[in-house]
Enzyme design. Structure first.
Site, mmCIF file in Angstrom:
data_model
loop_
_atom_site.group_PDB
_atom_site.id
_atom_site.type_symbol
_atom_site.label_atom_id
_atom_site.label_comp_id
_atom_site.label_asym_id
_atom_site.label_seq_id
_atom_site.Cartn_x
_atom_site.Cartn_y
_atom_site.Cartn_z
ATOM 1 N N LYS A 37 0.848 -1.201 0.000
ATOM 2 C CA LYS A 37 0.000 0.000 0.000
ATOM 3 C C LYS A 37 0.887 1.257 0.000
ATOM 4 C CE LYS A 37 -1.785 1.443 4.052
ATOM 5 N NZ LYS A 37 -1.432 2.816 4.437
ATOM 6 N N ASN A 38 1.887 1.276 0.875
ATOM 7 C CA ASN A 38 2.665 2.505 1.068
ATOM 8 C C ASN A 38 3.714 2.757 -0.006
ATOM 9 O OD1 ASN A 38 1.081 2.973 3.248
ATOM 10 N ND2 ASN A 38 2.621 2.469 4.799
ATOM 11 N N ARG B 226 -5.057 10.631 4.589
ATOM 12 C CA ARG B 226 -4.116 11.722 4.727
ATOM 13 C C ARG B 226 -2.942 11.631 3.767
ATOM 14 N NH1 ARG B 226 -0.395 11.799 7.423
ATOM 15 N NH2 ARG B 226 -0.833 13.818 8.322
ATOM 16 N N CYS C 10 -5.009 12.088 12.981
ATOM 17 C CA CYS C 10 -5.759 10.825 12.905
ATOM 18 C C CYS C 10 -5.635 10.163 14.282
ATOM 19 C CB CYS C 10 -5.213 9.934 11.798
ATOM 20 S SG CYS C 10 -3.657 9.171 12.221
ATOM 21 N N ARG D 1 0.060 14.114 13.298
ATOM 22 C CA ARG D 1 0.505 13.911 11.910
ATOM 23 C C ARG D 1 0.712 15.241 11.168
ATOM 24 N NH1 ARG D 1 -1.125 8.672 10.485
ATOM 25 N NH2 ARG D 1 0.487 8.715 8.880
ATOM 26 N N PRO D 2 1.538 16.159 11.703
ATOM 27 C CA PRO D 2 1.746 17.455 11.027
ATOM 28 C C PRO D 2 2.394 17.276 9.655
ATOM 29 C CG PRO D 2 3.394 17.131 12.722
ATOM 30 C CD PRO D 2 2.417 16.015 12.881
ATOM 31 N N ILE D 3 2.286 18.304 8.811
ATOM 32 C CA ILE D 3 2.952 18.248 7.493
ATOM 33 C C ILE D 3 3.890 19.453 7.333
ATOM 34 C CG2 ILE D 3 1.139 16.936 6.316
ATOM 35 C CD1 ILE D 3 0.266 19.740 5.126
ATOM 36 N N ASP E 105 4.752 0.396 12.210
ATOM 37 C CA ASP E 105 3.559 -0.268 11.671
ATOM 38 C C ASP E 105 3.474 -1.734 12.081
ATOM 39 O OD1 ASP E 105 3.489 1.526 8.479
ATOM 40 O OD2 ASP E 105 2.972 2.099 10.528
ATOM 41 N N ILE F 263 7.770 6.841 17.288
ATOM 42 C CA ILE F 263 7.408 7.571 16.070
ATOM 43 C C ILE F 263 6.137 8.382 16.256
ATOM 44 C CG2 ILE F 263 6.908 7.392 13.585
ATOM 45 C CD1 ILE F 263 9.747 6.459 14.314
ATOM 46 N N ARG G 261 -8.664 -0.821 4.654
ATOM 47 C CA ARG G 261 -7.853 0.250 4.078
ATOM 48 C C ARG G 261 -6.483 -0.282 3.690
ATOM 49 N NH1 ARG G 261 -7.250 5.607 7.274
ATOM 50 N NH2 ARG G 261 -5.873 5.763 5.501
HETATM 51 C C1 EPZ Z 1 4.161 6.914 6.586
HETATM 52 O O1 EPZ Z 1 3.351 7.895 7.169
HETATM 53 C C2 EPZ Z 1 3.274 5.689 6.425
HETATM 54 N N1 EPZ Z 1 2.166 6.005 5.511
HETATM 55 C C3 EPZ Z 1 2.742 5.247 7.793
HETATM 56 O O2 EPZ Z 1 1.986 4.063 7.589
HETATM 57 C C4 EPZ Z 1 3.935 4.922 8.690
HETATM 58 O O3 EPZ Z 1 3.460 4.579 9.967
HETATM 59 C C5 EPZ Z 1 4.838 6.160 8.789
HETATM 60 O O4 EPZ Z 1 5.256 6.576 7.460
HETATM 61 C C6 EPZ Z 1 6.089 5.895 9.618
HETATM 62 O O5 EPZ Z 1 6.800 4.830 9.058
HETATM 63 C C7 EPZ Z 1 2.403 6.042 4.187
HETATM 64 O O6 EPZ Z 1 3.508 5.815 3.725
HETATM 65 C C8 EPZ Z 1 1.230 6.364 3.313
HETATM 66 P P1 EPZ Z 1 6.105 10.269 8.722
HETATM 67 P P2 EPZ Z 1 3.883 9.441 7.230
HETATM 68 O O7 EPZ Z 1 5.935 11.555 8.012
HETATM 69 O O8 EPZ Z 1 4.746 9.725 6.056
HETATM 70 C C9 EPZ Z 1 6.564 13.499 12.099
HETATM 71 C C10 EPZ Z 1 0.128 2.665 7.813
HETATM 72 O O9 EPZ Z 1 -0.305 2.055 8.783
HETATM 73 N N2 EPZ Z 1 6.367 14.502 11.035
HETATM 74 O O10 EPZ Z 1 7.256 9.395 8.351
HETATM 75 O O11 EPZ Z 1 2.703 10.310 7.480
HETATM 76 C C11 EPZ Z 1 5.307 12.688 12.376
HETATM 77 O O12 EPZ Z 1 4.474 13.373 13.288
HETATM 78 C C12 EPZ Z 1 0.590 4.092 7.940
HETATM 79 O O13 EPZ Z 1 0.257 2.183 6.654
HETATM 80 C C13 EPZ Z 1 6.475 15.854 11.357
HETATM 81 O O14 EPZ Z 1 6.708 16.220 12.507
HETATM 82 O O15 EPZ Z 1 4.780 9.402 8.531
HETATM 83 C C14 EPZ Z 1 5.865 11.413 12.955
HETATM 84 O O16 EPZ Z 1 6.125 11.595 14.328
HETATM 85 C C15 EPZ Z 1 0.306 4.615 9.321
HETATM 86 N N3 EPZ Z 1 6.295 16.778 10.368
HETATM 87 C C16 EPZ Z 1 7.202 11.235 12.223
HETATM 88 O O17 EPZ Z 1 7.491 12.512 11.634
HETATM 89 C C17 EPZ Z 1 6.041 16.418 9.064
HETATM 90 O O18 EPZ Z 1 5.913 17.318 8.203
HETATM 91 C C18 EPZ Z 1 7.171 10.206 11.111
HETATM 92 O O19 EPZ Z 1 6.069 10.528 10.289
HETATM 93 C C19 EPZ Z 1 5.934 15.045 8.765
HETATM 94 C C20 EPZ Z 1 6.108 14.108 9.761
#
Ligand code: EPZ
Length: 417
Positions: free
Chosen positions: A22-23, A92, A116, A121-123, A304, A326, A396
């Site tokens: 999926k990812n 998201r 969520c 989950r900030p961006i 995950d 994480i 999902r």
């Molecule tokens: C990806 O989410 C995956 N989703 C998630 O899988 C997975 O849990 C996660 O990476 C961690 O491995 C997809 O790939 C679609 P991150 P993502 O940005 O990219 C912080 C599942 O079950 N952060 O790597 O959203 C954030 O808060 C899902 O399939 C910021 O602070 O995760 C977190 O603490 C759940 N600012 C850390 O980074 C940002 O702008 C890692 O998040 C972005 C992230």
């Protein structure tokens, strides 16, 4: 809403075919926005999240044809820069269209994804990176509005290794003018898979899979025909199920190189794991050994897989410490496991799991994707019947999970309501 009913106590035996990831599929389908002409993606998993991203892409102007696990996308007609709230709130990862839209249409208006169940989950890192590439960014009425006549290569440092942040900016930088360097980039296999596809399209990306990714912008990218890598989290979930039920399961179409941390921890927990190329045989030992785990960015133990591993530790022969580093709220499954008899104490981001002789079946509630999977696992091991509500979370990210477990001998069925 559908429910899943599980009668526990049966050892799983046989072969299971692991689906496409999926990812990996989500960012790779989105990368078609950077091209004109027909892209063909095979081994695409049939999941709710894939339906969501296809709906969003067609809303933006892409033409999409699906036949089983093959998805074809032509984004020549891309003409709408807006990803609306109603689509983004469902998933998201829709934020992944932000970079490609600015690169292709010079503008984007994407709903902020919001948080969520597992965290805020900030961006901010996605936006900071895009601004470094020269985009002007404004937040208005719950939307991100971004504009750039031509993105320019830049040095980008991620405060936190973000998977979709790395993917978003890799796609944006691929069509920027000049060289970009992403530092403290995410190293997940799904990031590498996306970089491979972008390079097949004509991009010039080096270093994917390491913390420093260099992207030399090109003027255009061409459509491709390529396969999606297999899902390491689905594979890890079935490995845990094999050990938990003292079974003997062979995973087919699995890439063990993507599962080193998970395999290492399962072996410490007593599993016997034999790797034969793309097939991995997993048998449960005669006891489950308590093992500590701390989730980390790849190649560390995946967040995950945390909920699934916790189920295994809940019936291990001692006490385990499981730390979630994480996400700030990824222990939602704990309260449901307690209702099944698990002995788990939470202190901050660490769960102390005292193994109990067995779990007992109960009606439970799914809340997020991987927590839902952990409840199915708990049901497979528990004495008695477990009834899992709100399984749309499962759909999902897992393709027909109850059918795959039933093929391995589990007494499991879905009740459609
Ligand atoms: C990806 O989410 C995956 N989703 C998630 O899988 C997975 O849990 C996660 O990476 C961690 O491995 C997809 O790939 C679609 P991150 P993502 O940005 O990219 C912080 C599942 O079950 N952060 O790597 O959203 C954030 O808060 C899902 O399939 C910021 O602070 O995760 C977190 O603490 C759940 N600012 C850390 O980074 C940002 O702008 C890692 O998040 C972005 C992230």
């Amino acid at each position: 809403m559908d429910k899943i009913i599980v009668e526990g106590g049966r050892p799983l035996k046989g072969e299971v075919v692991i689906s496409g990831a999926k990812n990996a599929a989500l960012p790779i389908l989105v990368s078609s926005l950077l091209t004109e002409g027909w892209n063909t993606f095979t081994d695409v998993p049939e999941l709710m999240d894939i339906e969501s991203i296809k709906l969003l892409l067609s809303n933006l102007g892409s033409r999409i044809e699906t036949e089983g696990h093959t998805v074809r996308i032509d984004s020549s007609g891309l003409n709408n820069p807006e990803a609306p709230y109603d689509l983004v709130r469902k998933m998201r990862a829709s934020i992944l269209v932000l970079g490609p839209l600015v690169a292709r249409l010079k503008k984007a208006r994407v709903s902020l994804p919001g948080g969520c169940a597992i965290g805020a989950r900030p961006i901010n890192l996605h936006l900071k990176g895009l601004a470094s590439l020269g985009a002007s960014i404004e937040l208005k009425h719950g939307y991100v509005e971004a504009f750039a006549d031509r993105l320019k290569g830049a040095e980008i440092y991620f405060d936190v290794a973000t998977v979709t942040g790395t993917e978003n900016l890799m796609m944006a930088a691929a069509l920027a003018d000049g060289v970009s360097v992403l530092r403290n980039a995410a190293r997940e296999p799904e990031v590498v898979a996306l970089a491979d596809v972008l390079n097949q399209m004509g991009a010039d990306i080096q270093g994917a899979g390491t913390a420093v990714i260099t992207i030399k912008g090109v003027s255009s990218l061409q459509p491709v025909s390529t396969a999606i890598i297999s899902d390491r989290i689905e594979a890890g979930t079935f490995m845990v199920a094999a050990v938990l039920t003292q079974g003997d399961v062979t995973l087919v179409n699995c890439n063990p190189d993507h599962l080193e941390a998970t395999i290492h921890k399962l072996r410490l927990a007593g599993a016997d794991i034999n790797i034969k190329g793309k097939a991995v045989n997993v048998t449960g030992g005669n006891e489950i050994v308590s093992t500590d785990v701390q989730t980390q960015p790849y190649p560390g133990f995946p967040t995950d897989m945390q909920a699934q591993f916790m189920v295994l530790m809940s019936v291990a022969n001692g006490t385990s410490l499981i730390s979630e580093t994480i996400f700030e709220n990824r222990f939602i499954h704990v309260s449901e496991l307690r209702r099944m008899g698990a002995d788990i104490t939470i202190s901050g981001n660490t769960a102390m799991v005292k193994g109990v002789p067995y779990l007992s079946g109960a009606p439970v509630m799914a809340t997020d994707l991987r927590a839902s999977a952990s409840l199915v696992l708990a049901g497979l091991a528990a004495r008695g019947t477990t009834r899992i509500n709100r399984v749309y979370h499962l759909d999902r990210g897992y393709q027909a999970i109850e059918k795959k477990f039933a093929q391995l001998g589990a007494a499991i069925k879905r009740i459609r309501e």
